[in-house]
Design a protein around this motif. Structure first.
Motif, mmCIF file in Angstrom:
data_model
loop_
_atom_site.group_PDB
_atom_site.id
_atom_site.type_symbol
_atom_site.label_atom_id
_atom_site.label_comp_id
_atom_site.label_asym_id
_atom_site.label_seq_id
_atom_site.Cartn_x
_atom_site.Cartn_y
_atom_site.Cartn_z
ATOM 1 N N VAL A 7 141.349 14.219 18.243
ATOM 2 C CA VAL A 7 140.449 13.557 17.301
ATOM 3 C C VAL A 7 140.668 14.178 15.930
ATOM 4 C CG1 VAL A 7 138.064 13.057 16.695
ATOM 5 C CG2 VAL A 7 138.743 13.128 19.109
ATOM 6 N N GLY A 8 141.097 13.374 14.970
ATOM 7 C CA GLY A 8 141.454 13.919 13.670
ATOM 8 C C GLY A 8 142.797 14.624 13.771
ATOM 9 N N GLU A 9 143.513 14.658 12.708
ATOM 10 C CA GLU A 9 144.824 15.294 12.746
ATOM 11 C C GLU A 9 144.736 16.761 12.342
ATOM 12 O OE1 GLU A 9 147.326 13.465 9.853
ATOM 13 O OE2 GLU A 9 145.996 13.946 8.182
ATOM 14 N N PHE A 10 145.760 17.510 12.691
ATOM 15 C CA PHE A 10 145.881 18.845 12.129
ATOM 16 C C PHE A 10 146.402 18.677 10.704
ATOM 17 C CE2 PHE A 10 148.411 22.663 11.192
ATOM 18 C CZ PHE A 10 147.386 23.594 11.225
ATOM 19 N N PRO A 11 145.663 19.194 9.687
ATOM 20 C CA PRO A 11 146.002 18.868 8.298
ATOM 21 C C PRO A 11 147.180 19.646 7.736
ATOM 22 C CG PRO A 11 144.132 20.348 8.340
ATOM 23 C CD PRO A 11 144.453 20.007 9.781
ATOM 24 N N GLY A 12 147.658 20.629 8.479
ATOM 25 C CA GLY A 12 148.748 21.449 7.967
ATOM 26 C C GLY A 12 148.240 22.509 7.007
ATOM 27 N N LEU A 13 149.124 23.441 6.689
ATOM 28 C CA LEU A 13 148.771 24.585 5.845
ATOM 29 C C LEU A 13 149.306 24.463 4.428
ATOM 30 C CD1 LEU A 13 149.466 27.393 8.479
ATOM 31 C CD2 LEU A 13 147.257 26.354 7.893
ATOM 32 N N ALA A 14 150.039 23.401 4.118
ATOM 33 C CA ALA A 14 150.613 23.254 2.785
ATOM 34 C C ALA A 14 149.526 23.058 1.738
ATOM 35 C CB ALA A 14 151.604 22.088 2.762
ATOM 36 N N THR A 15 148.487 22.299 2.101
ATOM 37 C CA THR A 15 147.376 22.056 1.172
ATOM 38 C C THR A 15 146.087 22.491 1.841
ATOM 39 O OG1 THR A 15 148.527 20.154 0.226
ATOM 40 C CG2 THR A 15 146.169 20.345 -0.201
ATOM 41 N N LEU A 16 145.455 23.533 1.295
ATOM 42 C CA LEU A 16 144.188 24.032 1.820
ATOM 43 C C LEU A 16 143.051 23.525 0.951
ATOM 44 C CD1 LEU A 16 145.355 27.684 2.595
ATOM 45 C CD2 LEU A 16 145.286 25.718 4.146
ATOM 46 N N ASP A 17 141.823 23.829 1.319
ATOM 47 C CA ASP A 17 140.696 23.373 0.506
ATOM 48 C C ASP A 17 140.518 24.282 -0.705
ATOM 49 O OD1 ASP A 17 139.269 25.651 1.267
ATOM 50 O OD2 ASP A 17 137.864 24.575 2.559
ATOM 51 N N ALA A 18 139.462 24.027 -1.490
ATOM 52 C CA ALA A 18 139.259 24.765 -2.739
ATOM 53 C C ALA A 18 139.042 26.251 -2.525
ATOM 54 C CB ALA A 18 138.079 24.163 -3.498
ATOM 55 N N GLN A 19 138.635 26.650 -1.320
ATOM 56 C CA GLN A 19 138.431 28.063 -0.998
ATOM 57 C C GLN A 19 139.595 28.625 -0.173
ATOM 58 O OE1 GLN A 19 135.624 25.810 -0.640
ATOM 59 N NE2 GLN A 19 135.236 26.520 -2.748
ATOM 60 N N SER A 20 140.721 27.913 -0.181
ATOM 61 C CA SER A 20 141.926 28.329 0.556
ATOM 62 C C SER A 20 141.678 28.401 2.060
ATOM 63 C CB SER A 20 142.450 29.678 0.034
ATOM 64 O OG SER A 20 142.826 29.582 -1.320
ATOM 65 N N ASN A 21 140.875 27.466 2.556
ATOM 66 C CA ASN A 21 140.603 27.357 3.987
ATOM 67 C C ASN A 21 141.201 26.073 4.542
ATOM 68 O OD1 ASN A 21 139.054 29.723 4.560
ATOM 69 N ND2 ASN A 21 137.359 28.813 3.416
ATOM 70 N N LEU A 22 141.307 26.018 5.867
ATOM 71 C CA LEU A 22 141.804 24.819 6.526
ATOM 72 C C LEU A 22 140.859 23.657 6.263
ATOM 73 C CD1 LEU A 22 144.103 23.970 8.572
ATOM 74 C CD2 LEU A 22 142.338 24.191 10.347
ATOM 75 N N ARG A 23 141.424 22.522 5.884
ATOM 76 C CA ARG A 23 140.614 21.339 5.617
ATOM 77 C C ARG A 23 140.167 20.686 6.924
ATOM 78 N NH1 ARG A 23 143.685 17.506 3.935
ATOM 79 N NH2 ARG A 23 145.671 18.589 4.237
ATOM 80 N N ALA A 24 138.898 20.322 6.985
ATOM 81 C CA ALA A 24 138.383 19.619 8.163
ATOM 82 C C ALA A 24 138.827 18.165 8.130
ATOM 83 C CB ALA A 24 136.870 19.711 8.217
ATOM 84 N N THR A 25 139.293 17.658 9.269
ATOM 85 C CA THR A 25 139.679 16.252 9.381
ATOM 86 C C THR A 25 138.742 15.472 10.302
ATOM 87 O OG1 THR A 25 141.204 16.742 11.195
ATOM 88 C CG2 THR A 25 142.101 16.802 8.947
ATOM 89 N N SER A 26 137.712 16.126 10.805
ATOM 90 C CA SER A 26 136.671 15.449 11.589
ATOM 91 C C SER A 26 135.369 16.192 11.359
ATOM 92 C CB SER A 26 137.020 15.406 13.080
ATOM 93 O OG SER A 26 137.183 16.716 13.594
ATOM 94 N N ASP A 27 134.261 15.506 11.593
ATOM 95 C CA ASP A 27 132.933 16.061 11.352
ATOM 96 C C ASP A 27 132.227 16.294 12.679
ATOM 97 O OD1 ASP A 27 129.943 16.068 10.681
ATOM 98 O OD2 ASP A 27 130.801 15.901 8.668
#
Length: 460
Positions: free
Chosen positions: A406-426
């Motif tokens: 459910v939701g993809e793995f977003p990869g590590l090339a682009t992180l969120d504004a705090q340099s964390n893994l981006r969530a792709t599901s809630d």
């Protein structure tokens, strides 16, 4: 079990949780600025003084005294076989980038020079071959290969809060609301539950799981059915059992004020659960049940609790929702490689044994298991550990689970504004699907803003 070095916020949160919801005391006050755990304020006084339409939802624990009868748990009456959800919480924020290690991502080795897992050391994740199951999660890999695990590789929520206490609270109440006072499973039980059956919501612990905190119906906390007793000071065999039975009969006396009627109902219900749980214990205090599979001996109370739960389900107890904690802590600021492997391995081994137990008993189609933690860890290691992050992982396990990602793995090339893994599901979308596809209720009755979440398919 291995306890890593945890941050002070986690220790404070654990201290508060450890004192939460013990029968007769309710939940304690907490520090200013921290969200109150769901269920706060339900104690003996509020139970007796509120109107008869509201039942106390904090009940029972191992070795309760007679003075706690007012906060007892209710009679387990037989009924139809309802679907069951077992929520397993991994406290501390587990590292999703180790549980499902992105060994095929170009940045992984750079971000994790010390903690990286070697490609091929675990099973490749079939739905995204960049990912690999941690060797200690081999049981999950096995069940996933059998089509029995739905995987959330990057689950979280918008504007993530990296406080243990706050993020855990959000997951427990099913909303990003620091003021929420009931748990998401508790609100489900308020919709479908029985005012005379606290076993519908069971915390396998000495304290109430806030996710089970209700506003209308009772729930139970049972640390160990083989150690569920009501000792009275100076009273033992052969007097204790007749005395407790007499208390139960007193609870059936009609009449009196609304407050007395509530108190009598709690006494009667307490005696009902005492008698129901007694069937799982022999005269010498050992379990009266046997398991069709062998549970692991490591992992502290978790395998014992899950084995008991399987026996209780097989015995027909009217259970709908269960909350239990996994093995150890995942707040791995230091020493992560050892502590995560130990705690993850022992937790997964116990869950795998529980799933096999359900299958052997013919109960597996009735039960889904959810594994979750309050957040993931930072992609960038700090040396021997990782600090608080955002996007984490979660799993829904069972023969009726859809068994897909459910939701993809977003990869590590682009992180969120705090340099964390981006969530792709809630996580709230997961709850909406569990409520509607598994538990059979409209999620809008339980989850605030449910209409805004797309429902992933979690159930076959």
């Amino acid at each position: 079990m291995h306890d890593p070095c945890a941050c002070s916020d986690f220790n404070r949160a654990e201290l508060l949780r450890a004192g939460a919801a013990r029968a007769g005391r309710g939940l304690p006050a907490i520090e200013p600025g921290m969200p109150q755990p769901a269920g706060t304020g339900l104690d003996r006084r509020s139970f007796l003084m509120r109107g008869a339409g509201l039942a106390l939802s904090v009940y029972g624990a191992s070795r309760l005294g007679v003075e706690a009868f007012e906060a007892g748990v209710a009679q387990a009456a037989g009924g139809p076989a309802d679907p069951v959800l077992v929520s397993v919480f991994l406290p501390g924020g587990w590292d999703s980038l180790s549980v499902l290690a992105p060994v095929g991502d170009a940045r992984y080795a750079t971000l994790r020079p010390t903690l990286k897992l070697a490609p091929g050391s675990g099973t490749t994740f079939a739905e995204d071959t960049r990912l690999m199951w941690h060797p200690a999660a081999a049981g999950l890999a096995t069940l996933h290969a059998e089509g029995k695990v739905s995987v959330f590789p990057a689950v979280g929520y918008d504007h993530p809060d990296q406080s243990h206490f706050t993020s855990r609270h959000f997951w427990e109440v099913g909303a990003t609301d620091t003021g929420a006072s009931s748990g998401w499973m508790g609100r489900y039980l308020d919709v479908v539950g029985d005012p005379d059956n606290p076993l519908q919501g069971m915390a396998l612990d000495a304290s109430l799981a806030p996710a089970l905190a209700t506003t209308r119906v009772p729930v139970a906390a049972i640390s160990d059915p083989t150690d569920y007793s009501f000792p009275a000071r100076g009273v033992g065999d052969p007097i204790a059992d007749p005395m407790l039975a007499a208390f139960g009969r007193m609870g059936a006396i009609p009449g009196g004020s609304d407050a007395l009627a509530q108190a009598r109902a709690a006494v009667r219900q307490t005696d009902g659960v005492r008698r129901s749980v007694a069937g799982f214990v022999t005269a010498d205090g050992s379990p009266s049940y046997t398991s069709p599979v062998t549970y692991p001996t490591a992992g502290g109370d978790l395998p014992l609790r899950l084995a008991a739960l399987a026996a209780m389900l097989a015995g027909g107890l009217p259970i709908r929702c269960v909350a239990v904690e996994g093995v150890g802590s995942y707040d791995t600021h230091t020493g992560q490689a050892t502590s995560l492997a130990t705690n993850l391995g022992q937790t997964v081994a116990a869950v795998l044994a529980f799933q096999r137990d359900l299958e052997a008993r013919g109960l597996a189609d009735r039960v889904l298991i959810q594994l979750w933690s309050e957040f993931g860890r930072r992609p960038q290691e700090n040396g021997s550990g990782t600090d608080h992050g955002a996007g984490g992982c979660a799993f829904v396990i069972g023969t009726q689970a859809k068994g897909t990602m459910v939701g993809e793995f977003p990869g590590l090339a682009t992180l969120d504004a705090q340099s964390n893994l981006r969530a792709t599901s809630d996580f709230r979308a997961m709850y909406c699907s569990l409520l509607e596809q598994w538990l059979g209720v409209d999620a809008e009755q339980v989850i605030p803003g449910a209409a805004s979440f797309a429902r992933p398919v979690l159930v076959r």
